[in-house]
Design a protein around this motif. Structure first.
Motif, PDB file in Angstrom:
ATOM      1  N   LEU A   5      11.402  -5.075  -7.051  1.00  0.00           N
ATOM      2  CA  LEU A   5      11.746  -4.030  -6.097  1.00  0.00           C
ATOM      3  C   LEU A   5      11.047  -4.321  -4.778  1.00  0.00           C
ATOM      4  CD1 LEU A   5      11.301  -0.951  -8.469  1.00  0.00           C
ATOM      5  CD2 LEU A   5      13.441  -2.072  -7.841  1.00  0.00           C
ATOM      6  N   VAL A   6      11.682  -5.069  -3.905  1.00  0.00           N
ATOM      7  CA  VAL A   6      11.042  -5.508  -2.670  1.00  0.00           C
ATOM      8  C   VAL A   6      10.759  -4.344  -1.728  1.00  0.00           C
ATOM      9  CG1 VAL A   6      11.965  -7.843  -2.730  1.00  0.00           C
ATOM     10  CG2 VAL A   6      13.305  -6.032  -1.661  1.00  0.00           C
ATOM     11  N   GLN A   7      11.386  -3.178  -1.962  1.00  0.00           N
ATOM     12  CA  GLN A   7      11.141  -2.049  -1.074  1.00  0.00           C
ATOM     13  C   GLN A   7       9.720  -1.507  -1.204  1.00  0.00           C
ATOM     14  OE1 GLN A   7      13.398  -2.103  -3.551  1.00  0.00           O
ATOM     15  NE2 GLN A   7      13.680  -0.096  -4.521  1.00  0.00           N
ATOM     16  N   TYR A   8       8.991  -1.928  -2.239  1.00  0.00           N
ATOM     17  CA  TYR A   8       7.610  -1.491  -2.401  1.00  0.00           C
ATOM     18  C   TYR A   8       6.645  -2.281  -1.505  1.00  0.00           C
ATOM     19  CZ  TYR A   8       8.263   1.583  -6.441  1.00  0.00           C
ATOM     20  OH  TYR A   8       8.627   2.604  -7.268  1.00  0.00           O
ATOM     21  N   ALA A   9       7.146  -3.328  -0.873  1.00  0.00           N
ATOM     22  CA  ALA A   9       6.259  -4.221  -0.114  1.00  0.00           C
ATOM     23  C   ALA A   9       5.455  -3.488   0.945  1.00  0.00           C
ATOM     24  CB  ALA A   9       7.076  -5.343   0.527  1.00  0.00           C
ATOM     25  N   GLN A  10       6.097  -2.590   1.683  1.00  0.00           N
ATOM     26  CA  GLN A  10       5.393  -1.873   2.747  1.00  0.00           C
ATOM     27  C   GLN A  10       4.248  -1.041   2.201  1.00  0.00           C
ATOM     28  OE1 GLN A  10       6.001  -2.305   5.997  1.00  0.00           O
ATOM     29  NE2 GLN A  10       4.344  -0.914   6.579  1.00  0.00           N
ATOM     30  N   LYS A  11       4.468  -0.403   1.054  1.00  0.00           N
ATOM     31  CA  LYS A  11       3.433   0.449   0.475  1.00  0.00           C
ATOM     32  C   LYS A  11       2.230  -0.356   0.012  1.00  0.00           C
ATOM     33  CE  LYS A  11       3.047   4.569  -2.391  1.00  0.00           C
ATOM     34  NZ  LYS A  11       3.700   5.463  -3.382  1.00  0.00           N
ATOM     35  N   GLY A  12       2.434  -1.644  -0.226  1.00  0.00           N
ATOM     36  CA  GLY A  12       1.331  -2.484  -0.668  1.00  0.00           C
ATOM     37  C   GLY A  12       0.199  -2.567   0.331  1.00  0.00           C
ATOM     38  N   TYR A  13       0.504  -2.357   1.610  1.00  0.00           N
ATOM     39  CA  TYR A  13      -0.542  -2.387   2.629  1.00  0.00           C
ATOM     40  C   TYR A  13      -1.551  -1.268   2.439  1.00  0.00           C
ATOM     41  CZ  TYR A  13       2.255  -5.849   5.117  1.00  0.00           C
ATOM     42  OH  TYR A  13       2.940  -6.980   5.455  1.00  0.00           O
ATOM     43  N   GLU A  14      -1.133  -0.185   1.800  1.00  0.00           N
ATOM     44  CA  GLU A  14      -2.021   0.952   1.590  1.00  0.00           C
ATOM     45  C   GLU A  14      -3.162   0.604   0.644  1.00  0.00           C
ATOM     46  OE1 GLU A  14       0.113   4.452   0.436  1.00  0.00           O
ATOM     47  OE2 GLU A  14       1.721   4.119   1.902  1.00  0.00           O
ATOM     48  N   VAL A  15      -2.964  -0.360  -0.204  1.00  0.00           N
ATOM     49  CA  VAL A  15      -4.013  -0.771  -1.144  1.00  0.00           C
ATOM     50  C   VAL A  15      -4.524  -2.170  -0.817  1.00  0.00           C
ATOM     51  CG1 VAL A  15      -3.251   0.725  -3.024  1.00  0.00           C
ATOM     52  CG2 VAL A  15      -2.266  -1.568  -2.796  1.00  0.00           C
ATOM     53  N   ASP A  16      -4.218  -2.650   0.385  1.00  0.00           N
ATOM     54  CA  ASP A  16      -4.730  -3.939   0.860  1.00  0.00           C
ATOM     55  C   ASP A  16      -4.354  -5.066  -0.100  1.00  0.00           C
ATOM     56  OD1 ASP A  16      -5.998  -5.532   2.697  1.00  0.00           O
ATOM     57  OD2 ASP A  16      -8.001  -5.259   1.843  1.00  0.00           O
ATOM     58  N   ALA A  17      -3.095  -5.069  -0.531  1.00  0.00           N
ATOM     59  CA  ALA A  17      -2.626  -6.114  -1.451  1.00  0.00           C
ATOM     60  C   ALA A  17      -2.504  -7.446  -0.718  1.00  0.00           C
ATOM     61  CB  ALA A  17      -1.273  -5.719  -2.044  1.00  0.00           C
ATOM     62  N   VAL A  18      -2.787  -8.532  -1.433  1.00  0.00           N
ATOM     63  CA  VAL A  18      -2.654  -9.867  -0.856  1.00  0.00           C
ATOM     64  C   VAL A  18      -1.187 -10.195  -0.617  1.00  0.00           C
ATOM     65  CG1 VAL A  18      -2.967 -12.330  -1.320  1.00  0.00           C
ATOM     66  CG2 VAL A  18      -4.804 -10.709  -1.847  1.00  0.00           C
ATOM     67  N   GLY A  19      -0.324  -9.751  -1.545  1.00  0.00           N
ATOM     68  CA  GLY A  19       1.091 -10.037  -1.382  1.00  0.00           C
ATOM     69  C   GLY A  19       1.884  -9.630  -2.608  1.00  0.00           C
ATOM     70  N   PHE A  20       3.153 -10.024  -2.631  1.00  0.00           N
ATOM     71  CA  PHE A  20       4.075  -9.699  -3.709  1.00  0.00           C
ATOM     72  C   PHE A  20       4.702 -10.975  -4.253  1.00  0.00           C
ATOM     73  CE2 PHE A  20       3.617  -5.673  -1.745  1.00  0.00           C
ATOM     74  CZ  PHE A  20       4.025  -4.709  -2.657  1.00  0.00           C
ATOM     75  N   LEU A  21       4.944 -10.971  -5.546  1.00  0.00           N
ATOM     76  CA  LEU A  21       5.731 -12.008  -6.186  1.00  0.00           C
ATOM     77  C   LEU A  21       6.952 -11.331  -6.781  1.00  0.00           C
ATOM     78  CD1 LEU A  21       2.941 -14.068  -7.984  1.00  0.00           C
ATOM     79  CD2 LEU A  21       4.272 -14.778  -5.997  1.00  0.00           C
ATOM     80  N   VAL A  22       8.127 -11.811  -6.405  1.00  0.00           N
ATOM     81  CA  VAL A  22       9.364 -11.194  -6.853  1.00  0.00           C
ATOM     82  C   VAL A  22       9.861 -11.894  -8.110  1.00  0.00           C
ATOM     83  CG1 VAL A  22      11.752 -10.625  -6.218  1.00  0.00           C
ATOM     84  CG2 VAL A  22       9.937 -10.540  -4.481  1.00  0.00           C
ATOM     85  N   LYS A  23      10.182 -11.100  -9.134  1.00  0.00           N
ATOM     86  CA  LYS A  23      10.727 -11.642 -10.384  1.00  0.00           C
ATOM     87  C   LYS A  23      12.141 -12.177 -10.158  1.00  0.00           C
ATOM     88  CE  LYS A  23       8.138  -8.483 -13.400  1.00  0.00           C
ATOM     89  NZ  LYS A  23       8.239  -7.416 -14.424  1.00  0.00           N
ATOM     90  N   PRO A  24      12.517 -13.278 -10.806  1.00  0.00           N
ATOM     91  CA  PRO A  24      11.658 -14.156 -11.623  1.00  0.00           C
ATOM     92  C   PRO A  24      10.723 -14.980 -10.739  1.00  0.00           C
ATOM     93  CG  PRO A  24      13.847 -15.094 -11.444  1.00  0.00           C
ATOM     94  CD  PRO A  24      13.917 -13.761 -10.769  1.00  0.00           C
ATOM     95  N   VAL A  25       9.475 -15.002 -11.096  1.00  0.00           N
ATOM     96  CA  VAL A  25       8.449 -15.660 -10.280  1.00  0.00           C
ATOM     97  C   VAL A  25       8.553 -17.170 -10.429  1.00  0.00           C
ATOM     98  CG1 VAL A  25       5.979 -15.915  -9.884  1.00  0.00           C
ATOM     99  CG2 VAL A  25       6.911 -13.681 -10.566  1.00  0.00           C
ATOM    100  N   ASN A  26       8.554 -17.889  -9.295  1.00  0.00           N
ATOM    101  CA  ASN A  26       8.523 -19.356  -9.369  1.00  0.00           C
ATOM    102  C   ASN A  26       7.105 -19.854  -9.097  1.00  0.00           C
ATOM    103  OD1 ASN A  26       8.212 -20.388  -6.461  1.00  0.00           O
ATOM    104  ND2 ASN A  26       9.935 -18.959  -6.237  1.00  0.00           N
ATOM    105  N   TYR A  27       6.811 -21.035  -9.604  1.00  0.00           N
ATOM    106  CA  TYR A  27       5.428 -21.516  -9.558  1.00  0.00           C
ATOM    107  C   TYR A  27       4.932 -21.758  -8.139  1.00  0.00           C
ATOM    108  CZ  TYR A  27       1.201 -24.169 -10.251  1.00  0.00           C
ATOM    109  OH  TYR A  27      -0.106 -24.599 -10.201  1.00  0.00           O
ATOM    110  N   TYR A  28       5.780 -22.251  -7.255  1.00  0.00           N
ATOM    111  CA  TYR A  28       5.324 -22.541  -5.900  1.00  0.00           C
ATOM    112  C   TYR A  28       4.830 -21.266  -5.211  1.00  0.00           C
ATOM    113  CZ  TYR A  28       5.277 -23.864  -0.983  1.00  0.00           C
ATOM    114  OH  TYR A  28       4.891 -24.074   0.318  1.00  0.00           O
ATOM    115  N   ASP A  29       5.624 -20.208  -5.262  1.00  0.00           N
ATOM    116  CA  ASP A  29       5.205 -18.939  -4.651  1.00  0.00           C
ATOM    117  C   ASP A  29       3.929 -18.426  -5.309  1.00  0.00           C
ATOM    118  OD1 ASP A  29       7.294 -18.952  -2.904  1.00  0.00           O
ATOM    119  OD2 ASP A  29       8.546 -17.573  -4.043  1.00  0.00           O
ATOM    120  N   PHE A  30       3.880 -18.550  -6.625  1.00  0.00           N
ATOM    121  CA  PHE A  30       2.699 -18.108  -7.362  1.00  0.00           C
ATOM    122  C   PHE A  30       1.447 -18.834  -6.890  1.00  0.00           C
ATOM    123  CE2 PHE A  30      -0.325 -19.279 -10.625  1.00  0.00           C
ATOM    124  CZ  PHE A  30      -0.750 -18.047 -11.080  1.00  0.00           C
ATOM    125  N   SER A  31       1.507 -20.151  -6.827  1.00  0.00           N
ATOM    126  CA  SER A  31       0.319 -20.941  -6.493  1.00  0.00           C
ATOM    127  C   SER A  31      -0.172 -20.646  -5.076  1.00  0.00           C
ATOM    128  CB  SER A  31       0.614 -22.437  -6.649  1.00  0.00           C
ATOM    129  OG  SER A  31       1.643 -22.857  -5.766  1.00  0.00           O
TER     130      SER A  31
END
Length: 239
Positions: free
Chosen positions: A87-113
């Motif tokens: 659910l990419v629409q949650y990305a903006q709310k992630g700033y409220e908890v100082d998140a490093v970032g988001f990984l969108v399912k299905p997660v690929n290794y390059y983005d993960f690393s």
């Protein structure tokens, strides 16, 4: 060895994340202790601030990942959070908890690393300058890089962070000893300030972020000398 939390209710998604962590470990020769949690409630129960990175699924039964992260930030302000979601629409709310970032399912290794390395780097930076506060009913881990100043009012300490205020009982002189190595300066009997947040000094006032604090006359000369030393790169401890 760094502790990594995987908070994911789906077995397949959790197994993939853990395999990616193992792959990253082998490639970078870094060692990790991975702990899997199936719900946010399980993760927060008797929480201890020992994790470098928390991979947090957003959609989980019971308390969702975003609410879990909100509570986590109350207990631990140094752990790096990476959300796992479709659910990419949650990305903006992630700033409220100082998140490093988001990984969108299905997660690929390059983005993960890429996100994982960034999360580890941020954690190391925060951990090097972190302190633990003993609060009623538990503890809270904070980074001094986000602590603007500490205030005392009627035996109550107020830690003014960039994004929060933490209140507890204590003595400012003890806090002064704890924060001395991080370059904090006392401008009067009520305040300890982080010089990196000082915007200006005018007459007997010091602007710390958006706050105007008073410099006492007995402390002014010493405060100005200590501040000058800090800006000159000497006498400022690890600041």
């Amino acid at each position: 060895m760094k502790n990594i939390a995987v908070i994911e209710d789906q077995e397949g998604a959790a197994s993939k994340l853990i395999s990616y962590i193992e792959r990253f470990s082998a490639q970078t020769e870094q060692k990790f202790n991975v702990v899997r949690f199936r719900t946010g409630t399980e993760f927060l129960e008797d929480y201890r601030a020992v994790y470098a990175v928390a991979f947090m699924d957003i959609q989980m039964p019971g308390i969702n990942g975003m609410d879990t992260a909100m509570e986590l930030r109350r207990l631990d302000k140094t752990v790096s959070i990476i959300f796992i979601t479709n659910l990419v629409q949650y990305a903006q709310k992630g700033y409220e908890v100082d998140a490093v970032g988001f990984l969108v399912k299905p997660v690929n290794y390059y983005d993960f690393s890429m996100k994982f390395q960034k999360a580890l780097d941020i954690y190391v930076m925060n951990e090097d300058r972190a302190i633990t506060l003993d609060l009623p009913g538990g503890m809270c881990r904070i980074s001094t890089d986000k602590l603007m100043f500490v205030e005392i009012i009627s035996h109550r300490l107020y830690y003014h962070l960039v994004d929060d205020v933490i209140e507890m009982t204590g003595v400012l002189s003890n806090v002064e000893k704890q924060l001395a190595e991080y370059g904090f300066l006392r401008c009067n009997k009520c305040y300890l300030v982080n010089p990196k947040f000082i915007v200006s000094v005018k007459n007997n006032n010091v602007q710390v972020g958006n706050h105007t604090l008073q410099i006492s006359r007995p402390r002014r000369a010493a405060f100005m000398a200590e501040l000058a030393n800090w800006f000159a790169g000497s006498g400022g401890g690890r600041a």
